[in-house]
Design a protein around this motif. Sequence first.
Motif, PDB file in Angstrom:
ATOM      1  N   LYS A 122       0.819  -1.258  -0.075  1.00  0.00           N
ATOM      2  CA  LYS A 122      -0.106   0.098  -0.055  1.00  0.00           C
ATOM      3  C   LYS A 122       0.890   1.218  -0.046  1.00  0.00           C
ATOM      4  CE  LYS A 122      -4.037  -1.892   2.178  1.00  0.00           C
ATOM      5  NZ  LYS A 122      -4.978  -1.739   3.423  1.00  0.00           N
ATOM      6  N   SER A 123       1.922   1.044   0.724  1.00  0.00           N
ATOM      7  CA  SER A 123       2.863   2.375   0.469  1.00  0.00           C
ATOM      8  C   SER A 123       3.233   2.717  -0.774  1.00  0.00           C
ATOM      9  CB  SER A 123       3.999   2.358   1.509  1.00  0.00           C
ATOM     10  OG  SER A 123       5.183   2.997   1.523  1.00  0.00           O
ATOM     11  N   VAL A 124       3.684   1.657  -1.743  1.00  0.00           N
ATOM     12  CA  VAL A 124       4.201   1.893  -2.918  1.00  0.00           C
ATOM     13  C   VAL A 124       3.085   2.605  -3.938  1.00  0.00           C
ATOM     14  CG1 VAL A 124       4.960   0.921  -5.056  1.00  0.00           C
ATOM     15  CG2 VAL A 124       5.965   0.112  -2.946  1.00  0.00           C
ATOM     16  N   VAL A 125       1.938   1.603  -3.766  1.00  0.00           N
ATOM     17  CA  VAL A 125       0.740   2.312  -4.625  1.00  0.00           C
ATOM     18  C   VAL A 125      -0.100   3.546  -4.131  1.00  0.00           C
ATOM     19  CG1 VAL A 125       0.229  -0.115  -5.369  1.00  0.00           C
ATOM     20  CG2 VAL A 125      -1.001   1.051  -3.330  1.00  0.00           C
ATOM     21  N   SER A 126       0.336   3.878  -3.219  1.00  0.00           N
ATOM     22  CA  SER A 126      -0.053   5.180  -2.527  1.00  0.00           C
ATOM     23  C   SER A 126       0.723   6.125  -3.085  1.00  0.00           C
ATOM     24  CB  SER A 126      -0.220   5.267  -0.994  1.00  0.00           C
ATOM     25  OG  SER A 126       1.218   5.616  -0.620  1.00  0.00           O
ATOM     26  N   ARG A 127       1.929   6.032  -3.564  1.00  0.00           N
ATOM     27  CA  ARG A 127       2.825   6.940  -4.106  1.00  0.00           C
ATOM     28  C   ARG A 127       2.828   6.907  -5.563  1.00  0.00           C
ATOM     29  NH1 ARG A 127       8.002   5.693  -2.748  1.00  0.00           N
ATOM     30  NH2 ARG A 127       7.362   3.756  -1.735  1.00  0.00           N
ATOM     31  N   PHE A 128       2.404   5.831  -6.410  1.00  0.00           N
ATOM     32  CA  PHE A 128       2.253   5.575  -7.584  1.00  0.00           C
ATOM     33  C   PHE A 128       1.248   4.753  -8.016  1.00  0.00           C
ATOM     34  CE2 PHE A 128       3.535   3.148 -11.452  1.00  0.00           C
ATOM     35  CZ  PHE A 128       3.760   4.150 -12.370  1.00  0.00           C
ATOM     36  N   PRO A 129       0.364   5.211  -9.079  1.00  0.00           N
ATOM     37  CA  PRO A 129      -0.833   4.607  -9.781  1.00  0.00           C
ATOM     38  C   PRO A 129      -0.534   3.122 -10.243  1.00  0.00           C
ATOM     39  CG  PRO A 129      -0.463   6.209 -10.873  1.00  0.00           C
ATOM     40  CD  PRO A 129       0.813   6.442 -10.007  1.00  0.00           C
ATOM     41  N   PHE A 130      -0.299   2.113  -9.404  1.00  0.00           N
ATOM     42  CA  PHE A 130       0.018   0.858  -9.851  1.00  0.00           C
ATOM     43  C   PHE A 130      -1.120  -0.039  -9.782  1.00  0.00           C
ATOM     44  CE2 PHE A 130       1.702  -3.535  -9.438  1.00  0.00           C
ATOM     45  CZ  PHE A 130       1.996  -3.823 -10.748  1.00  0.00           C
ATOM     46  N   HIS A 131      -1.821  -0.837 -10.850  1.00  0.00           N
ATOM     47  CA  HIS A 131      -2.725  -1.683 -10.682  1.00  0.00           C
ATOM     48  C   HIS A 131      -2.358  -2.961 -11.582  1.00  0.00           C
ATOM     49  CE1 HIS A 131      -4.790   1.511  -8.700  1.00  0.00           C
ATOM     50  NE2 HIS A 131      -4.703   2.102  -9.737  1.00  0.00           N
ATOM     51  N   ASP A 132      -2.305  -4.020 -10.895  1.00  0.00           N
ATOM     52  CA  ASP A 132      -2.048  -5.174 -11.506  1.00  0.00           C
ATOM     53  C   ASP A 132      -2.906  -6.400 -10.980  1.00  0.00           C
ATOM     54  OD1 ASP A 132      -1.161  -7.863 -12.657  1.00  0.00           O
ATOM     55  OD2 ASP A 132       0.535  -6.601 -13.892  1.00  0.00           O
ATOM     56  N   ALA A 133      -3.854  -6.952 -11.661  1.00  0.00           N
ATOM     57  CA  ALA A 133      -4.847  -8.058 -11.127  1.00  0.00           C
ATOM     58  C   ALA A 133      -3.954  -9.139 -10.525  1.00  0.00           C
ATOM     59  CB  ALA A 133      -6.040  -8.213 -11.971  1.00  0.00           C
ATOM     60  N   GLU A 134      -3.125  -9.693 -11.550  1.00  0.00           N
ATOM     61  CA  GLU A 134      -2.447 -10.924 -11.354  1.00  0.00           C
ATOM     62  C   GLU A 134      -1.272 -10.722 -10.072  1.00  0.00           C
ATOM     63  OE1 GLU A 134      -2.816 -13.722 -12.746  1.00  0.00           O
ATOM     64  OE2 GLU A 134      -4.570 -12.754 -13.848  1.00  0.00           O
ATOM     65  N   ILE A 135      -0.663  -9.653 -10.138  1.00  0.00           N
ATOM     66  CA  ILE A 135       0.216  -9.376  -8.980  1.00  0.00           C
ATOM     67  C   ILE A 135      -0.562  -9.203  -7.667  1.00  0.00           C
ATOM     68  CG2 ILE A 135       1.885  -7.706  -8.022  1.00  0.00           C
ATOM     69  CD1 ILE A 135       3.162  -7.351 -10.773  1.00  0.00           C
ATOM     70  N   GLU A 136      -1.624  -8.524  -7.898  1.00  0.00           N
ATOM     71  CA  GLU A 136      -2.392  -8.518  -6.491  1.00  0.00           C
ATOM     72  C   GLU A 136      -2.823  -9.644  -5.875  1.00  0.00           C
ATOM     73  OE1 GLU A 136      -5.696  -5.879  -7.291  1.00  0.00           O
ATOM     74  OE2 GLU A 136      -4.296  -4.237  -7.581  1.00  0.00           O
ATOM     75  N   LYS A 137      -3.150 -10.577  -6.848  1.00  0.00           N
ATOM     76  CA  LYS A 137      -3.500 -11.946  -6.361  1.00  0.00           C
ATOM     77  C   LYS A 137      -2.336 -12.840  -5.563  1.00  0.00           C
ATOM     78  CE  LYS A 137      -7.106 -12.330  -9.613  1.00  0.00           C
ATOM     79  NZ  LYS A 137      -7.739 -13.175 -10.883  1.00  0.00           N
ATOM     80  N   GLN A 138      -1.132 -12.521  -5.976  1.00  0.00           N
ATOM     81  CA  GLN A 138      -0.240 -13.330  -5.582  1.00  0.00           C
ATOM     82  C   GLN A 138       0.290 -12.903  -4.076  1.00  0.00           C
ATOM     83  OE1 GLN A 138       3.584 -12.122  -7.712  1.00  0.00           O
ATOM     84  NE2 GLN A 138       2.828 -12.395  -9.816  1.00  0.00           N
ATOM     85  N   PRO A 139       0.661 -14.136  -3.559  1.00  0.00           N
ATOM     86  CA  PRO A 139       1.048 -14.046  -1.946  1.00  0.00           C
ATOM     87  C   PRO A 139       2.151 -13.338  -1.678  1.00  0.00           C
ATOM     88  CG  PRO A 139       1.597 -16.284  -2.615  1.00  0.00           C
ATOM     89  CD  PRO A 139       0.746 -15.575  -3.798  1.00  0.00           C
ATOM     90  N   PHE A 140       2.366 -12.521  -0.351  1.00  0.00           N
ATOM     91  CA  PHE A 140       3.491 -11.880   0.091  1.00  0.00           C
ATOM     92  C   PHE A 140       4.567 -13.064   0.568  1.00  0.00           C
ATOM     93  CE2 PHE A 140       0.096  -8.832   0.538  1.00  0.00           C
ATOM     94  CZ  PHE A 140       0.754  -7.660  -0.029  1.00  0.00           C
ATOM     95  N   PRO A 141       5.779 -12.766   0.370  1.00  0.00           N
ATOM     96  CA  PRO A 141       6.453 -11.567  -0.166  1.00  0.00           C
ATOM     97  C   PRO A 141       6.270 -11.717  -1.784  1.00  0.00           C
ATOM     98  CG  PRO A 141       8.099 -13.004   0.399  1.00  0.00           C
ATOM     99  CD  PRO A 141       6.694 -13.677   1.019  1.00  0.00           C
TER     100      PRO A 141
END
Length: 324
Positions: A122-141
């Motif tokens: 969330k820290s990264v996407v709050s600074r840059f408009p990044f959206h990728d459904a596939e990456i969002e589904k991936q587990p952390f890290p």
Amino acid sequence: MPETLFFVVEDHILHATQGLVTRAFTDELWNMALSKIIAVLRTHSSYCNDPDLVLELKNLIVIFADTLQGYGFSVNRLFDLLFEIRDQYNETLLKKWALVFREIFEQDNYSPIPVENEEEYKSVVSRFPFHDAEIEKQPFPKKLPMSQSVPQIYIQVKEFIYASLKFSESLHRSSTEIDDMLRKSANLLLTRTLSGCLQNLIKKPHIGLTELVQIIINTTHLEQACKYLEDFITNITNVSPETIHTTRLYGLSTFKDARHAAEGEIYTKLNQKIDEFIQLADYEWGMAESDGRASGYLMDLINFLRSTFQVFTHLPVRFALLNA
């Protein structure tokens, strides 16, 4: 400014007495003084390289002009001068941000951004408009495809727009005019300053194939973010979203040009590396028949190409150079 007090007194004498001074006299005196004031301001502002000092000068001129205008003096020439100084202000901003961009590129590790948990993501996407459904589904890290310079560049472009807006305030211009001025300033930042920094970066000797591939990925994401910069300018100038803008952002061409330059540099470096392997190799070109063993140099070349092509798989689109 002492000139303000002088002409305020002159105006008071004009209205409080009869026959002592005339409007024609005060207007002639004002026009003479104004010509000298403008000449001095134009000369000294041209030598100023600090955007903060130029901004202070602008604020003083605005206060001076608004005050004298309130007493009936014509100040159009002062506001015309402010538009000249605004160009100077933008030049100082462009020089300042060129240094900012270079430092960001120098400190980048040219590797995908690792995120260990939801908070970091969330820290990264709050600074840059990044959206990728596939990456969002991936587990952390997990890793985001761009390197750390991308959100930093995006933030600095917005900071530049804010800095440019500071000069446009109090100039008695409409929101549409200010919006157009900001877009023109942003275009200079993208097409001249940022583009120049990217082109210089790509040509640096220490930038290898891996870094060049990452630059291609980075510019792809920055290109996609240009539409958000368009919306950002519209929001801070309060222009209606339905307004047809006379000026559009040219960021798309900036990042496409950088990407093409990086691709060309990859082609050049790849060919140079292959030539080095061939030149170093001690091949027995006149051998009658194979002895069943591949040359160590050839194996090194194959391993190099294998690892290099593996790096290319990270590109967001099919890399055209591989078909050359």
